[in-house]
Design a protein around this motif. Structure first.
Motif, PDB file in Angstrom:
ATOM      1  N   THR A 271       0.846  -1.181   0.000  1.00  0.00           N
ATOM      2  CA  THR A 271       0.000   0.000   0.000  1.00  0.00           C
ATOM      3  C   THR A 271       0.885   1.234   0.000  1.00  0.00           C
ATOM      4  O   THR A 271       1.807   1.349   0.790  1.00  0.00           O
ATOM      5  CB  THR A 271      -0.912   0.021   1.244  1.00  0.00           C
ATOM      6  N   ARG A 272       0.580   2.151  -0.889  1.00  0.00           N
ATOM      7  CA  ARG A 272       1.336   3.403  -0.943  1.00  0.00           C
ATOM      8  C   ARG A 272       0.423   4.522  -0.473  1.00  0.00           C
ATOM      9  O   ARG A 272      -0.784   4.462  -0.627  1.00  0.00           O
ATOM     10  CB  ARG A 272       1.807   3.661  -2.372  1.00  0.00           C
ATOM     11  N   ASP A 273       1.024   5.540   0.048  1.00  0.00           N
ATOM     12  CA  ASP A 273       0.265   6.684   0.538  1.00  0.00           C
ATOM     13  C   ASP A 273       0.238   7.760  -0.536  1.00  0.00           C
ATOM     14  O   ASP A 273       0.999   8.720  -0.480  1.00  0.00           O
ATOM     15  CB  ASP A 273       0.888   7.221   1.835  1.00  0.00           C
ATOM     16  N   TRP A 274      -0.623   7.579  -1.516  1.00  0.00           N
ATOM     17  CA  TRP A 274      -0.763   8.582  -2.562  1.00  0.00           C
ATOM     18  C   TRP A 274      -1.506   9.763  -1.963  1.00  0.00           C
ATOM     19  O   TRP A 274      -2.500   9.589  -1.285  1.00  0.00           O
ATOM     20  CB  TRP A 274      -1.552   8.033  -3.751  1.00  0.00           C
ATOM     21  N   ASP A 275      -1.045  10.958  -2.222  1.00  0.00           N
ATOM     22  CA  ASP A 275      -1.736  12.148  -1.728  1.00  0.00           C
ATOM     23  C   ASP A 275      -2.468  12.789  -2.902  1.00  0.00           C
ATOM     24  O   ASP A 275      -1.893  13.594  -3.643  1.00  0.00           O
ATOM     25  CB  ASP A 275      -0.745  13.127  -1.093  1.00  0.00           C
ATOM     26  N   TRP A 276      -3.701  12.412  -3.066  1.00  0.00           N
ATOM     27  CA  TRP A 276      -4.489  12.899  -4.198  1.00  0.00           C
ATOM     28  C   TRP A 276      -4.835  14.372  -4.063  1.00  0.00           C
ATOM     29  O   TRP A 276      -5.083  15.047  -5.055  1.00  0.00           O
ATOM     30  CB  TRP A 276      -5.762  12.062  -4.355  1.00  0.00           C
ATOM     31  N   ARG A 277      -4.854  14.883  -2.836  1.00  0.00           N
ATOM     32  CA  ARG A 277      -5.197  16.294  -2.631  1.00  0.00           C
ATOM     33  C   ARG A 277      -4.073  17.204  -3.119  1.00  0.00           C
ATOM     34  O   ARG A 277      -4.313  18.181  -3.807  1.00  0.00           O
ATOM     35  CB  ARG A 277      -5.499  16.544  -1.154  1.00  0.00           C
ATOM     36  N   THR A 278      -2.822  16.882  -2.764  1.00  0.00           N
ATOM     37  CA  THR A 278      -1.693  17.741  -3.130  1.00  0.00           C
ATOM     38  C   THR A 278      -0.951  17.252  -4.370  1.00  0.00           C
ATOM     39  O   THR A 278      -0.178  17.998  -4.953  1.00  0.00           O
ATOM     40  CB  THR A 278      -0.672  17.829  -1.976  1.00  0.00           C
ATOM     41  N   GLY A 279      -1.127  15.990  -4.719  1.00  0.00           N
ATOM     42  CA  GLY A 279      -0.424  15.417  -5.864  1.00  0.00           C
ATOM     43  C   GLY A 279       0.927  14.823  -5.505  1.00  0.00           C
ATOM     44  O   GLY A 279       1.619  14.302  -6.369  1.00  0.00           O
ATOM     45  N   GLU A 280       1.301  14.886  -4.229  1.00  0.00           N
ATOM     46  CA  GLU A 280       2.603  14.346  -3.817  1.00  0.00           C
ATOM     47  C   GLU A 280       2.671  12.842  -4.058  1.00  0.00           C
ATOM     48  O   GLU A 280       1.703  12.125  -3.843  1.00  0.00           O
ATOM     49  CB  GLU A 280       2.857  14.638  -2.338  1.00  0.00           C
ATOM     50  N   ARG A 281       3.817  12.409  -4.528  1.00  0.00           N
ATOM     51  CA  ARG A 281       4.146  11.005  -4.785  1.00  0.00           C
ATOM     52  C   ARG A 281       3.381  10.402  -5.961  1.00  0.00           C
ATOM     53  O   ARG A 281       3.574   9.242  -6.285  1.00  0.00           O
ATOM     54  CB  ARG A 281       3.960  10.146  -3.527  1.00  0.00           C
TER      55      ARG A 281
END
Length: 156
Positions: free
Chosen positions: A2-12
Motif C-alpha cells: 500500500t502506498r500513501d498517494w496524496d491525491w489532494r496535493t499530488g505528492e508522490r
C-alpha cells in the motif's frame, strides 16, 4: 504494498504505477488525476497508460488537463509512439502554438518517427517546419536590415 498517494496535493503521484489505483481515484472524483497520469506514463506500458491519459485530457480542471497533455508528451518521449486514441485526443484538441496540447504535439513530432505518424499529423509536421523556416527567414531579414540601418547611422 500500500502506498500513501496524496491525491489532494499530488505528492508522490509521479510514482504511480497501478492503473487500477488511477481508475479507483477517477471513480472517487479525486484531484490530481492529470499528475497521476504522468506517473502512469513513466511507470506503465503505453497500452495501460493511454486510456487513462485520454480520460485525464477531458477533466474539467484546466491545470490537471494540462498535466494530462504533459503525460501524452512523456509517453511519446519514452515510447517513441502513441496509441491511436492519444493521436485522436491530440487532434481533437487542435494544433496551435499557444494551445494546451502544444508541448505534447511538439514532443510527438520530435520523438515519434515520421513513418509512424497518422497522415494528418504528418501534415502538421510539414506545416510546422515550413512555419519555423519562414520565421527564421523573417528574423534573419529583420536583423540584417537592423544591422544595415545601424551602419548607415554611424556613417552620418
Amino acid at each position: 504494498m500500500t502506498r500513501d498517494w496524496d491525491w489532494r496535493t499530488g505528492e508522490r503521484l509521479l510514482g504511480l504505477d497501478d492503473p487500477a489505483e488511477w481508475d479507483a481515484a477517477f471513480a472517487r472524483g479525486e484531484r490530481s488525476l492529470g499528475t497521476a497520469a504522468i506517473g502512469l506514463a513513466f511507470n506503465c506500458s503505453l497500452e495501460e497508460a493511454s486510456p487513462r491519459i485520454v480520460r485525464a485530457m477531458q477533466l474539467p480542471d484546466v491545470t490537471q488537463r494540462g498535466f494530462a497533455f504533459t503525460a501524452a508528451g512523456t509517453a511519446a518521449r519514452l515510447n517513441g509512439a502513441l496509441t491511436p486514441e492519444l493521436f485522436a485526443a491530440l487532434r481533437a484538441e487542435g494544433h496551435g502554438r499557444r494551445g494546451i496540447a502544444e508541448n505534447a504535439v511538439d514532443d510527438t513530432l520530435t520523438f515519434v518517427p515520421f513513418r509512424q505518424l497518422p497522415l494528418w499529423f504528418k501534415w502538421w509536421k510539414v506545416a510546422s517546419q515550413v512555419q519555423d523556416k519562414c520565421e527564421t527567414w523573417r528574423l534573419e531579414i529583420t536583423n540584417a536590415v537592423s544591422d544595415v540601418w545601424k551602419a548607415l547611422r554611424r556613417h552620418r
